[in-house]
Write a protein that holds these residues in place. Structure first.
Motif, PDB file in Angstrom:
ATOM      1  N   ASN A  55       9.835 -12.253  11.219  1.00 45.24           N
ATOM      2  CA  ASN A  55       9.287 -11.028  10.640  1.00 45.24           C
ATOM      3  C   ASN A  55       8.600 -11.295   9.306  1.00 45.24           C
ATOM      4  OD1 ASN A  55       9.993  -9.000  12.614  1.00 45.24           O
ATOM      5  ND2 ASN A  55      12.122  -9.352  12.046  1.00 45.24           N
ATOM      6  N   ASP A  56       9.108 -12.263   8.557  1.00 42.75           N
ATOM      7  CA  ASP A  56       8.443 -12.650   7.318  1.00 42.75           C
ATOM      8  C   ASP A  56       7.028 -13.147   7.616  1.00 42.75           C
ATOM      9  OD1 ASP A  56      10.979 -13.355   5.091  1.00 42.75           O
ATOM     10  OD2 ASP A  56      11.432 -13.097   7.198  1.00 42.75           O
ATOM     11  N   GLY A  57       6.947 -14.010   8.622  1.00 39.53           N
ATOM     12  CA  GLY A  57       5.650 -14.578   8.977  1.00 39.53           C
ATOM     13  C   GLY A  57       4.684 -13.526   9.491  1.00 39.53           C
ATOM     14  N   LEU A  58       5.188 -12.613  10.319  1.00 36.17           N
ATOM     15  CA  LEU A  58       4.332 -11.567  10.881  1.00 36.17           C
ATOM     16  C   LEU A  58       3.834 -10.612   9.799  1.00 36.17           C
ATOM     17  CD1 LEU A  58       6.291 -10.750  14.176  1.00 36.17           C
ATOM     18  CD2 LEU A  58       4.161 -12.038  13.954  1.00 36.17           C
ATOM     19  N   ARG A  59       4.548 -10.542   8.704  1.00 34.85           N
ATOM     20  CA  ARG A  59       4.122  -9.688   7.592  1.00 34.85           C
ATOM     21  C   ARG A  59       3.326 -10.464   6.548  1.00 34.85           C
ATOM     22  NH1 ARG A  59       9.950  -6.500   6.927  1.00 34.85           N
ATOM     23  NH2 ARG A  59       9.977  -5.670   9.055  1.00 34.85           N
ATOM     24  N   GLY A  60       3.105 -11.743   6.823  1.00 33.35           N
ATOM     25  CA  GLY A  60       2.291 -12.553   5.928  1.00 33.35           C
ATOM     26  C   GLY A  60       2.955 -12.900   4.612  1.00 33.35           C
TER      27      GLY A  60
END
Length: 205
Positions: free
Chosen positions: A99-104
């Protein structure tokens, strides 16, 4: 003499029973929606299926699933101390970062959160395993490369074990993924459970 032998037998029996009890391990899984049976019943999720498999095999460990949909590394970091305080945990598996990655989010921030989680567990003499996480390629090769490197760096710096991306066998198969292209569907759950079961065999030796 008979009483003496009986006494020795009881001592040996208690030691055997005690060693078996000590050998049983509780593995805490700190994850996100992929491990939290997203859009399906709990009993359909891969963690539940894995625990059933472990019980059938009389494996000396079980999974305590503390995964929450939408969880980030910062959320996991805030929850971890409380979970460890309330439960006897023998091993920690971290399945966070997606989720961190998907939120940039910045890779540096993700790495810092993971490092702190590992440190909290290791200070309690709890071994830690990280799951390598990958995200969809639309964030660009530069960000994806930095993102995936975070998990390798954390494992190297903390001597934590790094497991391969556990959705590798299903992520590129549309028949095994939900329409969002992010979450595995019901068909994928047994595949993931079997894959993680094999990883645990080596991990928990």
């Amino acid at each position: 003499m008979k009483n003496y032998l009986l006494f020795i037998y009881l001592i040996l029996f208690s030691l055997i029973i005690g060693s078996k009890a000590q050998a049983f391990n509780t593995i805490l899984l700190l994850g996100d929606s992929v491990s939290a049976s997203y859009r399906m019943q709990q009993h359909q999720g891969w963690v539940h299926l894995l625990n059933q498999k472990l019980a059938t095999q009389n494996a000396p460990y079980t999974i305590l699933n503390a995964s929450i949909s939408g969880e980030t590394t910062s959320g996991g970091l805030s929850r971890l101390p409380g979970i460890l305080a309330e439960n006897n945990i023998d091993h920690l598996i971290i399945e966070l970062g997606g989720n961190d990655g998907l939120r940039g989010y910045k890779p540096e921030a993700i790495k810092n959160n993971l490092l702190q989680m590992v440190k909290i567990a290791q200070e309690k003499n709890i071994p830690v395993t990280l799951m390598q996480i990958k995200i969809t390629p639309n964030y660009g090769p530069r960000y994806n490369k930095m993102f995936e490197a975070v998990f390798k760096e954390v494992a190297a710096e903390t001597n934590a074990t790094l497991l391969p991306f556990f959705m590798e066998q299903v992520a590129l198969n549309p028949e095994l993924m939900m329409q969002d292209g992010i979450h595995p569907n019901v068909k994928a759950q047994p595949i993931i459970a079997d894959y993680v079961a094999e990883q645990l065999k080596n991990l928990m030796k």
